[in-house]
Design a protein around this motif. Structure first.
Motif: not given
Length: 567
Positions: A483-499, A527-538
């Motif tokens: 939920k919150a932390v993994p989602l925020a990290l995933a969105e950060e990653a997605a935005d950086a990759l798109a940029a 081809p690539w899967i990036l997972v923001a999961g249980r260690r997202s806080a770190d």
């Protein structure tokens, strides 16, 4: 590199399925439907959903780039075509039931284009008047239509499909050979860029006509084409193009002898009755070629390949004789036909029935066969054609080693058409000497939608699709496994990759477990899967290489560095 748009799966029109569709026959059919790439509209007609359209467009882009690179010019011809040009070429009738035909409100006949040789010829006739206008190569990527009797295997064999068809126009055979070479080399580059394992094999031109023809085949279990290759040399061919050398035999044979053979209308019963191998008998299959009864002779241990026979005799229509045909010809004794003494029946034979070979065959009398029936002594062959079903171990025409058979999907076909259509439509240009010169043509096709299915067949694994990077619907599939932390990290990653110019699919769907999202990611096959999961806080993510099946935990910054450094 320009900034890309992040495609959020919460807004993506793509519903994945846990179970295979009930009517799915092939791997590509099952996975393209389950992963949300296509949906069936009607028998043989498919809707391409957003993910599928992306893959289709990527294939088209690569095809377009390589066609442009050889100097071909893109056009777009109508799919709704008038009847008259196809009457001129003869294909209005030759296509038979495969042609979608319709009438407008005034009663005029039209068709939905299955292929466009006629219309391209007319375009060039209108636009090119001098040898200075040639050579020219034209192509289009367009929807084609064929009324398949049994559309199947998803987008592999549909009634509506995407195809690139191109045509070359030259004033000489040497020019045609050069246009053919350019297309052949472009096709190799296209399929290499697509990531398709393929074979180039000799083929027969059939109804297309012309002097040279090659197919590009993608080996796959779901393939409807059978091809052969030689383990000892580079020979490869469609089974319809495999040849067998005609080698006359010089030997003395006893005189022809008739023998009683009651109740032996088949090769099996005849061989058992006489105690001879089936290979010593001569099988004579009766067919009708444009309505004329014709006999086809092959060794008794081999079968006639009706498809191969039809290709050799195209555009003539080949069909088996019926009981009614026998009723009208008392000279033809069913189950006991032999080539000796046949009247008013053309005789075609496989090259294995060579002059000087001796056979056991029908005597044209009920319950009677004949021994020592010698080709060239007791009967003549009107025409030799390679018509037997090819079997593993048959000799290679190039080196004699035993051939291997394999299944494949036809993804491309190139023809040196010659002047068939130019003759039909009077396509001439003014030559260097001031006299009309008949133009010669080439025809070159790639199944664009079929290539998508072929890629799925070749690259998928037990977890789902696994697209090559060049055609994948995204470069990176980012999964918010929480939920919150993994989602925020995933969105950060997605935005950086798109940029950084990467195409990103972000799984931000609420209410789904991490397991469901990861299963869908593997099914979709980016081809690539990036997972923001249980260690997202770190700030730790998991990076998966879909094709290799490897996964690694690492800081987000390092994962982004790896993904953006790739070409």
């Amino acid at each position: 590199m320009s900034t890309q748009h992040v495609q959020r799966m919460s807004r993506l029109m793509a519903k994945t399925l846990r179970e295979d569709p009930a009517d799915a026959e092939t791997l590509s059919h099952r996975l393209l439907v389950r992963a949300g790439y296509v949906r069936r509209s009607s028998a043989g007609v498919w809707t391409w959903l957003p993910l599928g359209k992306r893959v289709l467009d990527n294939v088209s882009r690569i095809v377009r780039e390589e066609m442009d690179a050889i100097g071909a010019q893109e056009v777009l011809l109508p799919a709704l075509l008038p009847k008259e040009p196809y009457e001129v070429s003869g294909r209005w009738s030759e296509y038979g039931d495969l042609l979608f035909r319709l009438k407008d409100r005034k009663g005029a006949d039209y068709l939905l284009g299955p292929t466009h040789e006629e219309i391209f010829t007319l375009v060039v006739k209108d636009q090119c008047t001098s040898y200075k206008d040639l050579p020219v190569m034209l192509y289009q990527i367009q929807t084609k239509y064929r009324d398949e009797a049994r559309p199947r295997s998803g987008v592999l064999r549909g009634r509506e499909f995407q195809m690139k068809d191109s045509y070359s126009f030259d004033v000489s055979d040497e020019g045609l050979a050069e246009s053919y070479r350019l297309h052949r080399e472009a096709y190799v580059r296209i399929f290499e860029r697509l990531g398709l394992d393929h074979r180039i094999v000799s083929a027969v031109s059939g109804a297309m006509g012309g002097s040279a023809s090659e197919e590009f085949l993608a080996p796959a279990a779901a393939g409807e084409d059978t091809f052969v290759d030689c383990p000892s040399c580079d020979y490869a061919a469609n089974t319809e193009a495999v040849t067998f050398a005609l080698t006359p035999v010089t030997a003395e044979h006893p005189a022809l002898e008739e023998v009683d053979t009651p109740d032996t209308p088949t090769i099996e019963t005849l061989a058992a009755h006489l105690g001879v191998p089936a290979s010593a008998t001569l099988k004579n299959l009766l067919v009708k070629v444009d309505g004329e009864i014709t006999a086809v002779g092959v060794p008794g241990d081999r079968e006639v390949d009706l498809g191969k026979l039809g290709e050799h005799l195209a555009p003539a229509v080949v069909e088996l004789v019926t009981a009614e045909d026998f009723a009208g010809r008392p000279d033809l004794v069913r189950g006991y036909v032999g080539p000796q003494g046949l009247e008013k029946v053309p005789y075609i034979a496989d090259p294995r029935v060579a002059p000087g070979t001796s056979w056991v065959t029908g005597a044209n009398k009920p319950d009677t066969h004949a021994r020592n029936v010698v080709c060239g002594r007791d009967f003549e062959v009107d025409r030799y054609l390679d018509v037997v079903v090819v079997e593993p171990g048959d000799p290679c025409p190039s080196c004699g080693a035993g051939l291997r058979l394999d299944r494949a999907i036809e993804i491309g076909h190139i023809f040196q058409l010659g002047r068939k259509y130019a003759d039909a439509f009077g396509l001439d240009v003014l030559g260097k000497e001031g006299k009309p010169v008949r133009v010669t043509m080439g025809s070159y096709g790639i199944g664009v939608s079929r290539a998508v299915a072929a890629l799925a067949e070749q690259s998928a694994d037990e977890r789902g699709l696994c697209w090559p990077a060049a055609v994948a619907p995204a470069d990176v599939h980012v999964v918010a496994a929480g939920k919150a932390v993994p989602l925020a990290l995933a969105e950060e990653a997605a935005d950086a990759l798109a940029a950084a110019g990467r195409r990103v699919l972000l799984d931000d769907r609420p209410g789904l477990s991490p397991g469901v999202k990861l299963t869908d990611a593997e099914l979709i096959g980016v081809p690539w899967i990036l997972v923001a999961g249980r260690r997202s806080a770190d700030g730790i993510v998991e990076l998966q290489d879909r094709a290799a099946g490897t996964r690694e935990e690492l800081p987000l910054a390092e994962a982004l560095s790896r993904l953006t450094a790739r070409a």
